[in-house]
Design a protein around this motif. Structure first.
Motif, mmCIF file in Angstrom:
data_model
loop_
_atom_site.group_PDB
_atom_site.id
_atom_site.type_symbol
_atom_site.label_atom_id
_atom_site.label_comp_id
_atom_site.label_asym_id
_atom_site.label_seq_id
_atom_site.Cartn_x
_atom_site.Cartn_y
_atom_site.Cartn_z
ATOM 1 N N GLN A 197 1.004 10.588 6.044
ATOM 2 C CA GLN A 197 1.530 9.324 4.981
ATOM 3 C C GLN A 197 0.049 9.614 3.748
ATOM 4 O OE1 GLN A 197 3.422 6.145 6.783
ATOM 5 N NE2 GLN A 197 4.946 6.502 5.317
ATOM 6 N N SER A 198 -0.528 8.737 4.619
ATOM 7 C CA SER A 198 -1.720 8.641 3.337
ATOM 8 C C SER A 198 -1.511 9.851 1.620
ATOM 9 C CB SER A 198 -2.660 7.818 3.515
ATOM 10 O OG SER A 198 -2.350 7.121 4.150
ATOM 11 N N GLN A 243 0.537 11.270 -0.543
ATOM 12 C CA GLN A 243 0.219 9.734 -1.650
ATOM 13 C C GLN A 243 -1.085 10.022 -2.084
ATOM 14 O OE1 GLN A 243 1.470 6.110 -0.295
ATOM 15 N NE2 GLN A 243 3.295 6.256 0.597
ATOM 16 N N GLU A 249 -11.501 8.037 6.203
ATOM 17 C CA GLU A 249 -10.589 6.781 6.239
ATOM 18 C C GLU A 249 -10.083 6.231 7.724
ATOM 19 O OE1 GLU A 249 -8.821 5.357 2.565
ATOM 20 O OE2 GLU A 249 -10.489 5.771 2.102
ATOM 21 N N ARG A 250 -10.414 5.768 8.409
ATOM 22 C CA ARG A 250 -9.848 5.894 9.926
ATOM 23 C C ARG A 250 -8.354 4.652 9.985
ATOM 24 N NH1 ARG A 250 -14.945 5.051 9.437
ATOM 25 N NH2 ARG A 250 -16.160 6.687 10.445
ATOM 26 N N PHE A 251 -7.475 5.278 9.900
ATOM 27 C CA PHE A 251 -5.892 5.003 10.240
ATOM 28 C C PHE A 251 -5.769 4.731 11.808
ATOM 29 C CE2 PHE A 251 -6.052 6.907 6.543
ATOM 30 C CZ PHE A 251 -5.871 6.819 5.611
ATOM 31 N N ASN A 252 -5.353 4.042 11.540
ATOM 32 C CA ASN A 252 -4.917 3.384 13.701
ATOM 33 C C ASN A 252 -3.363 4.149 14.167
ATOM 34 O OD1 ASN A 252 -6.054 0.370 13.018
ATOM 35 N ND2 ASN A 252 -4.420 -0.396 12.788
ATOM 36 N N GLU A 298 -0.112 8.113 9.283
ATOM 37 C CA GLU A 298 -0.562 6.727 8.851
ATOM 38 C C GLU A 298 -1.637 7.960 8.214
ATOM 39 O OE1 GLU A 298 0.631 2.577 9.966
ATOM 40 O OE2 GLU A 298 -1.846 3.405 10.050
ATOM 41 N N LYS A 301 -8.868 0.598 -2.689
ATOM 42 C CA LYS A 301 -7.483 -0.131 -1.253
ATOM 43 C C LYS A 301 -7.805 -1.664 -1.626
ATOM 44 C CE LYS A 301 -8.868 2.943 1.517
ATOM 45 N NZ LYS A 301 -8.762 3.637 2.248
ATOM 46 N N LYS A 346 -3.581 9.602 -1.575
ATOM 47 C CA LYS A 346 -4.680 9.180 -1.035
ATOM 48 C C LYS A 346 -5.997 9.505 -0.475
ATOM 49 C CE LYS A 346 -1.663 4.609 -1.204
ATOM 50 N NZ LYS A 346 -0.408 5.033 -0.757
ATOM 51 N N TYR A 381 0.387 -1.068 0.204
ATOM 52 C CA TYR A 381 -0.051 0.244 -0.033
ATOM 53 C C TYR A 381 0.729 1.625 0.325
ATOM 54 C CZ TYR A 381 -3.654 2.807 1.208
ATOM 55 O OH TYR A 381 -4.616 4.164 1.524
ATOM 56 N N TYR A 382 1.765 1.301 0.874
ATOM 57 C CA TYR A 382 2.274 2.943 1.270
ATOM 58 C C TYR A 382 3.702 2.692 -0.323
ATOM 59 C CZ TYR A 382 -0.329 4.064 5.168
ATOM 60 O OH TYR A 382 -1.476 4.469 5.769
ATOM 61 N N GLY A 385 -7.869 -3.545 8.153
ATOM 62 C CA GLY A 385 -7.770 -1.753 9.250
ATOM 63 C C GLY A 385 -6.690 -1.259 9.198
ATOM 64 N N TYR A 386 -5.387 -2.121 8.779
ATOM 65 C CA TYR A 386 -4.015 -1.552 8.943
ATOM 66 C C TYR A 386 -3.780 -0.592 7.511
ATOM 67 C CZ TYR A 386 -1.892 -3.200 12.362
ATOM 68 O OH TYR A 386 -1.717 -4.543 14.061
ATOM 69 N N ILE A 387 -4.852 -0.525 6.641
ATOM 70 C CA ILE A 387 -4.775 0.320 5.421
ATOM 71 C C ILE A 387 -6.012 0.880 5.267
ATOM 72 C CG2 ILE A 387 -3.032 -0.357 3.966
ATOM 73 C CD1 ILE A 387 -5.327 -1.386 2.189
ATOM 74 N N ALA A 388 -6.622 1.365 6.834
ATOM 75 C CA ALA A 388 -7.582 2.036 6.936
ATOM 76 C C ALA A 388 -8.999 1.215 6.078
ATOM 77 C CB ALA A 388 -7.760 3.378 6.485
#
Lengths: 233, 245
Positions: free
Chosen positions: B167-168, B171, B157-160, B164, A101, B173, A90-91, A178-181
């Motif tokens: 970062q998105s 990019q 968009e929910r990131f942990n 992140e 995604k 995203k 992804y990144y 979930g790690y990539i939302a």
């Protein structure tokens, strides 16, 4: 007892009914199922190709370069955690392009699963007595024809339980999307937890849904196994 | 080494808690739960968790004569951690909110802050009102996450982790990130081509979350906070990490 029921009803309302929170679960379930199905297809296709190349090399000594590439693939994919692979794809690999995604997840889980399927299928091919190959070849079949018509059908039957196992693992592994939302089933439960601060109920609901899906998968694989056993005499 | 330390800390906390459960022995540790990915409030430096919240917690622990133990976990499990007794208090840049008050008590606030919007330099988004219909990155369970849902036609968009989301954004995203002001400044200073919109999304206050049953600790913490505010200690901790513009 009635207090307990009242608490349960209140918690249930808070976690699933209020603000339409159940939608997180149903939308998540849809995402989880979609990722799993497409990753499974990709994994099986990749796995069979790799297994056929690897066993052709083992049996005939040909395809040296292709075999080497396959071995690198197996080592790298099986040697790193799938969550790390998902984040790298992804990144890293898709860093500069806008991509759905869902496609990222299908590629990550499919490529990962393919490595495990490959070794399962190869073990099936290698388990078929070499007399079968010799018989096929002496009947005038080419190596490829022998593979397709004689070896693979028998091998598939032998590896079905192990494949079923891999499918179950794949289904549960998608819980890291979930790690990539992505909002898969697990993330859906996490979102509800972050809103209601209830540690238990969303997790139990999510667990129950995964369990139901696995039981269904076990049933389908079992049914296919019995069906294929009809040809045993 | 780090793991060993944390393990010892956890073990000590568990043992203390279980002894405290027996009723006789006196508690000697103060367990703070946080999410150490939120500079300058809490972040890792070497094998330590440092930042404004960590130092305030240390000052409170010193004042109460307790040993501070810091537990690092996901932001969305913090409240569950104090509710279940796995930690005594949460200092994690946590905003006082109605729905959180249903589950925990909050101390008096110790700082005032804001939710801000980060976008790429040259973005068409010039104010929070332009976020309608856009893709917005947030950290799961934060106030930014909850506010973002109210924007019209938005995709959240929910990131942990906060970084992140950033970062998105880098990019492309997501189109924007809603996050607390101080971490936003750190993220923007560390990544080229990002800016914070001048108009703040909301103003809010950070406070310490403590389990509902634990009113004794709440009173102690409030008394301690008042003392530290009067002596100027809190101000000096905040100034150490946040340079005034």
């Amino acid at each position: 007892m009635s207090d307990w029921l009242k608490d349960f009803a209140h918690d249930f309302y808070l976690n699933f009914i209020k603000d339409d929170r159940w939608l997180y679960i149903t939308r998540g379930l849809r995402t989880t199922v979609l990722i799993t199905v497409f990753a499974l297809i990709l994994g099986v296709v990749l796995g069979f190709i790799v297994a056929i190349i690897r066993s052709a090399h083992d049996k005939t000594g040909k395809l040296k370069i292709a075999n080497f590439i396959c071995r690198v693939y197996l080592t790298v994919i099986r040697g790193t955690p799938v969550v790390v692979q998902l984040l790298i794809i992804y990144y890293g690999i898709f860093a500069s392009v806008t991509i759905n995604k869902m496609i990222v997840a299908v590629i990550a889980f499919g490529v990962n699963s393919g490595a495990y399927v490959a070794e399962i299928v190869r073990s099936g091919i290698m388990s078929i007595d070499k007399g079968q190959l010799e018989a096929g070849r002496s009947l005038g079949f080419s190596y490829a024809q022998t593979m397709v018509y004689i070896i693979l059908p028998q091998a598939f039957k032998n590896v079905l339980p192990a494949l079923g196992n891999e499918f179950i693992v794949l289904l549960k592994e998608t819980s890291i999307s979930g790690y990539i939302a992505m909002e898969d089933l697990t993330k859906g439960g996490d979102i509800i937890r972050s809103r209601t601060f209830d540690a238990m109920m969303p997790l139990l609901a999510v667990a129950a849904i995964y369990l139901t899906m696995v039981i269904l998968l076990e049933f389908l694989v079992g049914k296919l196994e019995r069906r294929l056993r009809n040809s045993d005499h | 080494m780090k793991l060993g330390k944390i393990f010892c800390g956890v073990l000590a906390a568990v043992m203390t808690l279980s002894i405290a459960g027996c009723g006789e022995e006196k508690k000697t540790t103060l367990v703070m739960a946080t999410n150490a990915e939120f500079p300058p409030y809490e972040y890792r430096e070497g094998d330590q968790i440092v930042g404004i919240d960590a130092e305030i917690a240390q000052a409170i622990a010193d004042d109460l004569g307790l040993e501070l133990v810091i537990e690092d976990m996901a932001f969305d499990s913090l409240i569950a951690a104090v509710q279940s007794g796995k930690a005594d208090m949460v200092l994690a840049g946590m905003t006082v909110r109605e729905d959180r008050l249903e589950n925990v008590n909050f101390s008096d606030p110790y700082t005032l802050t804001a939710q801000v919007v980060i976008v790429k330099d040259g973005s068409a988004i010039a104010s929070p009102a332009d976020l309608a219909g856009k893709k917005v990155g947030v950290q799961l369970g934060t106030t930014g996450d909850i506010y973002a849902e109210d924007i019209e036609n938005v995709t959240v968009e929910r990131f942990n982790k906060g970084f992140e989301a950033v970062q998105s954004l880098l990019q492309d995203k997501v189109d924007a990130v809603i996050i607390d002001r101080e971490p936003a400044k750190v993220f923007v200073s560390e990544n080229e081509g990002l800016i914070i919109l001048d108009e703040e999304y909301t103003i809010e206050e950070y406070a310490i979350a403590i389990a509902k049953e634990n009113t004794e600790l709440l009173e102690q913490v409030n008394a301690s906070l008042a003392k530290l505010k009067d002596s100027g200690k809190i101000g000096s901790i905040i100034n150490k990490y946040i340079t005034a513009e």
